[in-house]
Design a protein around this motif. Structure first.
Motif, PDB file in Angstrom:
ATOM      1  N   UNK A 102       3.226  27.583   0.339  1.00 18.85           N
ATOM      2  CA  UNK A 102       4.459  27.116   1.183  1.00 18.85           C
ATOM      3  C   UNK A 102       5.459  28.423   1.091  1.00 18.85           C
ATOM      4  N   UNK A 103       5.585  28.894  -0.212  1.00 16.15           N
ATOM      5  CA  UNK A 103       6.821  30.069  -0.434  1.00 16.15           C
ATOM      6  C   UNK A 103       6.528  31.172   0.598  1.00 16.15           C
ATOM      7  N   UNK A 104       5.103  31.695   0.697  1.00 15.35           N
ATOM      8  CA  UNK A 104       4.832  32.552   1.587  1.00 15.35           C
ATOM      9  C   UNK A 104       5.014  32.221   3.135  1.00 15.35           C
ATOM     10  N   UNK A 105       4.517  30.939   3.281  1.00 19.73           N
ATOM     11  CA  UNK A 105       4.577  30.305   4.764  1.00 19.73           C
ATOM     12  C   UNK A 105       5.858  30.241   5.464  1.00 19.73           C
ATOM     13  N   UNK A 106       6.933  29.965   4.074  1.00 24.26           N
ATOM     14  CA  UNK A 106       8.346  29.707   4.787  1.00 24.26           C
ATOM     15  C   UNK A 106       8.712  30.913   4.768  1.00 24.26           C
ATOM     16  N   UNK A 107       8.633  31.968   4.382  1.00 23.39           N
ATOM     17  CA  UNK A 107       9.060  33.582   4.777  1.00 23.39           C
ATOM     18  C   UNK A 107       8.573  33.712   5.948  1.00 23.39           C
ATOM     19  N   UNK A 108       7.217  33.702   6.091  1.00 22.40           N
ATOM     20  CA  UNK A 108       6.652  34.071   7.534  1.00 22.40           C
ATOM     21  C   UNK A 108       7.195  33.256   8.731  1.00 22.40           C
ATOM     22  N   UNK A 109       7.404  31.809   8.399  1.00 22.80           N
ATOM     23  CA  UNK A 109       8.030  30.964   9.395  1.00 22.80           C
ATOM     24  C   UNK A 109       9.300  31.300   9.960  1.00 22.80           C
ATOM     25  N   UNK A 143      -4.914  30.156   9.116  1.00 22.21           N
ATOM     26  CA  UNK A 143      -5.232  29.443   7.744  1.00 22.21           C
ATOM     27  C   UNK A 143      -4.463  30.066   6.767  1.00 22.21           C
ATOM     28  N   UNK A 144      -3.789  29.365   5.828  1.00 21.47           N
ATOM     29  CA  UNK A 144      -3.021  29.797   4.664  1.00 21.47           C
ATOM     30  C   UNK A 144      -3.901  29.141   3.632  1.00 21.47           C
ATOM     31  N   UNK A 145      -5.028  29.677   3.004  1.00 23.45           N
ATOM     32  CA  UNK A 145      -6.064  29.085   2.332  1.00 23.45           C
ATOM     33  C   UNK A 145      -6.317  29.795   0.929  1.00 23.45           C
ATOM     34  N   UNK A 146      -7.182  29.399   0.223  1.00 20.78           N
ATOM     35  CA  UNK A 146      -7.849  30.161  -1.034  1.00 20.78           C
ATOM     36  C   UNK A 146      -9.118  30.747  -0.318  1.00 20.78           C
ATOM     37  N   UNK A 268      -5.716  33.864  -3.047  1.00 17.03           N
ATOM     38  CA  UNK A 268      -5.235  33.152  -1.751  1.00 17.03           C
ATOM     39  C   UNK A 268      -5.175  34.155  -0.323  1.00 17.03           C
ATOM     40  N   UNK A 269      -5.604  33.781   0.690  1.00 19.08           N
ATOM     41  CA  UNK A 269      -5.827  34.476   1.949  1.00 19.08           C
ATOM     42  C   UNK A 269      -4.936  33.583   3.090  1.00 19.08           C
ATOM     43  N   UNK A 270      -4.838  34.726   4.234  1.00 22.12           N
ATOM     44  CA  UNK A 270      -4.410  34.411   5.315  1.00 22.12           C
ATOM     45  C   UNK A 270      -5.718  34.706   6.290  1.00 22.12           C
ATOM     46  N   UNK A 271      -6.326  33.890   6.751  1.00 20.00           N
ATOM     47  CA  UNK A 271      -7.381  33.977   7.460  1.00 20.00           C
ATOM     48  C   UNK A 271      -7.298  33.392   9.090  1.00 20.00           C
ATOM     49  N   UNK A 286       1.538  40.711  12.017  1.00 20.80           N
ATOM     50  CA  UNK A 286       2.359  41.775  11.865  1.00 20.80           C
ATOM     51  C   UNK A 286       3.839  41.335  11.335  1.00 20.80           C
ATOM     52  N   UNK A 287       3.995  40.237  10.828  1.00 15.16           N
ATOM     53  CA  UNK A 287       5.067  40.067  10.285  1.00 15.16           C
ATOM     54  C   UNK A 287       5.339  40.677   9.024  1.00 15.16           C
ATOM     55  N   UNK A 288       6.642  41.210   8.775  1.00 18.52           N
ATOM     56  CA  UNK A 288       6.775  41.997   7.585  1.00 18.52           C
ATOM     57  C   UNK A 288       6.774  41.355   6.574  1.00 18.52           C
ATOM     58  N   UNK A 289       7.044  40.021   6.367  1.00 12.40           N
ATOM     59  CA  UNK A 289       7.046  38.947   5.319  1.00 12.40           C
ATOM     60  C   UNK A 289       5.434  38.857   4.473  1.00 12.40           C
TER      61      UNK A 289
END
Length: 297
Positions: A102-109, A143-146, A268-271, A286-289
């Motif tokens: 959630x921390x990573x996704x919040x930055x990206x969102x 997907x923000x997954x393992x 953890x990965x983004x897939x 391409x998001x800088x976050x």
């Protein structure tokens, strides 16, 4: 069949009472009965057994609950999407995330919504086997997954984002009796585990225990992290989960105990699927976050 038929049926599947369902929808009892008869007629099967004393679901009615929910959910998603398109939001991304991301996704969102205001994002939080199923069925765009949940690496691209550590979670009442350097102190307690069908994670947990000389006495299998921790909070057993969950889920009776060693790391990965041609996927990647996490973690 129409939306009201489905809604009335789902209500009846819970209340098993035509009067209660009628009151819930501000209609008469005969109206409810007529809608259900019409639904059964359109499907060609009997969904409810009813007489003057009771109402019960037929086997077909029990089976239909899942489909009725899916149809209403799909309709709501379609209506929402079309309204957004009419308002100029032509782009569309479906994203599935783990609670630990959630921390990573919040930055990206935050960055994505500021940069691409006309692109709609549909977000669903999934855990464990639900995430693996979504990836295998190609249900989402990103997907923000393992890493272990991305089984089809040949047809799926991934970006490694960060590593987290697995920790032991125990009820507050027994935490002091556990010596994390002597796992014999855990032999008297039951374990709550992810399902065995999420074999990579469950095998990882078994390997951690084996490396420390014990075989976990698994008493329950839960498919979501929050329900596993709910079991710990209730004193049912102990569990091994990512350390990040201690921050995300605030259960008053749960204590997180870090596990020392080199075998407790989880990646953890983004897939995303290689054949997915959604033009908004590259914009997200391409998001800088996201680049920050990729480069620094």
């Amino acid at each position: 069949m129409d939306t009201l038929q489905l809604k009335l049926f789902l209500s009846l599947s819970k209340t098993l009472n035509f009067t209660k369902t009628a009151n819930e929808f501000y209609v008469t009892q005969p109206t409810v009965s007529n809608y259900i008869k019409s639904l059964e007629g359109s499907i060609g099967v009997k969904l409810l057994n009813r007489d003057s004393r009771s109402v019960s679901l037929t086997p077909e009615g029990v089976e239909f609950i899942v489909y009725a929910n899916q149809m209403l959910s799909l309709q709501a998603e379609a209506e929402n999407r079309l309204r957004n398109m009419a308002e100029g939001r032509r782009g569309y991304l479906r994203v599935a995330i783990l609670s630990s991301a959630t921390d990573l996704f919040t930055d990206c969102l935050t960055e994505f919504s500021n940069k691409y205001r006309t692109i709609q994002i549909n977000v669903r939080m999934l855990e464990g086997f639900d995430m693996m199923t979504a990836i295998s069925q190609r249900s989402y765009d990103i997907y923000f997954a393992h890493a272990h949940q991305v089984a089809d690496s040949e047809n799926t691209n991934t970006i490694h984002t960060f590593s987290s550590q697995l920790s032991l979670y125990a009820h507050r009442s027994i935490a002091d009796s556990i010596d994390i350097n002597d796992w014999n102190t855990l032999k008297q307690y039951h374990f709550i585990s992810a399902p065995d069908d999420e074999f990579t994670l469950s095998n990882h947990i078994k390997r951690i225990c084996a490396n420390r000389g014990i075989t976990p006495d698994v008493i329950n299998y839960f498919n979501r992290a929050d329900t596993i921790l709910l079991g710990v909070n209730s004193g049912v057993g102990v569990a091994i989960l990512p350390r990040d969950f201690a921050t995300f889920y605030n259960y008053s009776n749960v204590v997180c105990i870090p596990i020392p060693g080199n075998d407790v790391e989880i990646s953890n990965v983004v897939a995303w699927h290689k054949t997915n041609s959604n033009p908004d996927i590259p914009k997200f990647l391409e998001l800088s976050a996201l680049k920050k996490y990729e480069n620094q973690h």
